[in-house]
Design a protein around this motif. Structure first.
Motif, PDB file in Angstrom:
ATOM      1  N   ALA A   1       1.919   9.430   3.397  1.00  0.00           N
ATOM      2  CA  ALA A   1       1.586  10.266   4.551  1.00  0.00           C
ATOM      3  C   ALA A   1       2.838  10.573   5.373  1.00  0.00           C
ATOM      4  N   TRP A   2       3.727   9.598   5.538  1.00  0.00           N
ATOM      5  CA  TRP A   2       4.982   9.845   6.263  1.00  0.00           C
ATOM      6  C   TRP A   2       5.846  10.867   5.534  1.00  0.00           C
ATOM      7  N   VAL A   3       5.961  10.730   4.218  1.00  0.00           N
ATOM      8  CA  VAL A   3       6.775  11.677   3.437  1.00  0.00           C
ATOM      9  C   VAL A   3       6.186  13.074   3.533  1.00  0.00           C
ATOM     10  N   VAL A   4       4.878  13.187   3.411  1.00  0.00           N
ATOM     11  CA  VAL A   4       4.222  14.499   3.516  1.00  0.00           C
ATOM     12  C   VAL A   4       4.468  15.112   4.889  1.00  0.00           C
TER      13      VAL A   4
ATOM     14  N   MET B   1       0.831  -1.184   0.000  1.00  0.00           N
ATOM     15  CA  MET B   1       0.000   0.000   0.000  1.00  0.00           C
ATOM     16  C   MET B   1       0.874   1.244   0.000  1.00  0.00           C
ATOM     17  N   VAL B   2       0.417   2.230  -0.678  1.00  0.00           N
ATOM     18  CA  VAL B   2       1.163   3.472  -0.837  1.00  0.00           C
ATOM     19  C   VAL B   2       0.741   4.529   0.174  1.00  0.00           C
TER      20      VAL B   2
ATOM     21  N   VAL C   1      -6.641  11.659  -1.485  1.00  0.00           N
ATOM     22  CA  VAL C   1      -7.473  10.841  -2.370  1.00  0.00           C
ATOM     23  C   VAL C   1      -7.343   9.355  -2.042  1.00  0.00           C
ATOM     24  N   SER C   2      -6.163   8.916  -1.619  1.00  0.00           N
ATOM     25  CA  SER C   2      -5.983   7.489  -1.374  1.00  0.00           C
ATOM     26  C   SER C   2      -6.765   7.006  -0.167  1.00  0.00           C
TER      27      SER C   2
ATOM     28  N   ASP D   1      -3.282   5.448  10.124  1.00  0.00           N
ATOM     29  CA  ASP D   1      -3.660   4.845   8.849  1.00  0.00           C
ATOM     30  C   ASP D   1      -5.155   5.002   8.588  1.00  0.00           C
ATOM     31  N   ARG D   2      -5.653   6.202   8.870  1.00  0.00           N
ATOM     32  CA  ARG D   2      -7.048   6.559   8.595  1.00  0.00           C
ATOM     33  C   ARG D   2      -7.067   7.915   7.925  1.00  0.00           C
ATOM     34  N   GLN D   3      -8.128   8.175   7.198  1.00  0.00           N
ATOM     35  CA  GLN D   3      -8.243   9.451   6.502  1.00  0.00           C
ATOM     36  C   GLN D   3      -8.413  10.600   7.489  1.00  0.00           C
TER      37      GLN D   3
END
Length: 173
Positions: free
Chosen positions: A7-10, A1-2, A125-126, A76-78
């Motif tokens: 999210a970590w990079v952002v 999964m991407v 979006v993901s 790991d949630r929106q």
């Protein structure tokens, strides 16, 4: 999964960007103060102080965006509510800064802003398909409710429906 790595990079890049923006504006304020510069007759002390305050405010904004991205990566949630609005506004800011960078600074800065815009949008979006908890067991191939079709929820008026919706229309076989 991407989703999680993005999210970590952002989160990391927004944190570094927050420190960079705050330090750059603080440095510019110090330069204006040391050289006693003025723009169109403005007070140099006011220009210096406003640059420093703007840098701290913009740095705190990016830091808050980084915190929201970090929470998205850990949980790991929106993002929901204010956090989602904050990340959308960060994407808009990166789009606008990218346009300014193309016009005034150069292509590498433009590419960085567009890459950040893309990463933030990809993160938003993901997570869109992850609305609720995943079903514990797969449903039958026949659909919900088995071969007889979906079951009507029983409300206060029984199986006939609620006062706001009409009963289902009869269908022919």
């Amino acid at each position: 999964m991407v989703r999680r790595p993005v999210a970590w990079v952002v989160a990391v890049v927004l944190f570094v960007e927050a420190l960079g923006v705050a330090m750059l504006n603080w440095l510019m304020g110090n330069l204006v103060d040391a050289q006693n510069m003025s723009l169109a007759g403005l007070d140099p002390d006011a220009m210096s102080m406003s640059s420093k305050i703007g840098g701290v405010a913009f740095g705190l904004y990016f830091l808050l965006c980084a915190l929201v991205a970090l929470l998205v990566a850990v949980r790991d949630r929106q993002p929901a509510g204010f956090g989602r609005v904050l990340l959308i506004s960060a994407a808009v800011v990166h789009g606008l800064l990218g346009a300014v960078a193309w016009a005034l600074i150069g292509r590498p800065q433009f590419l960085f802003m567009v890459a950040m815009l893309g990463l933030i949008v990809l993160m938003l979006v993901s997570y869109d398909g992850q609305r609720g908890p995943v079903a514990a067991e797969p449903q039958d191939a026949q659909g919900p409710g088995g071969p007889e079709g979906p079951k009507e929820p029983e409300g206060p008026q029984g199986a006939g429906g609620s006062p706001l919706t009409s009963p289902p229309a009869p269908t022919t076989p």
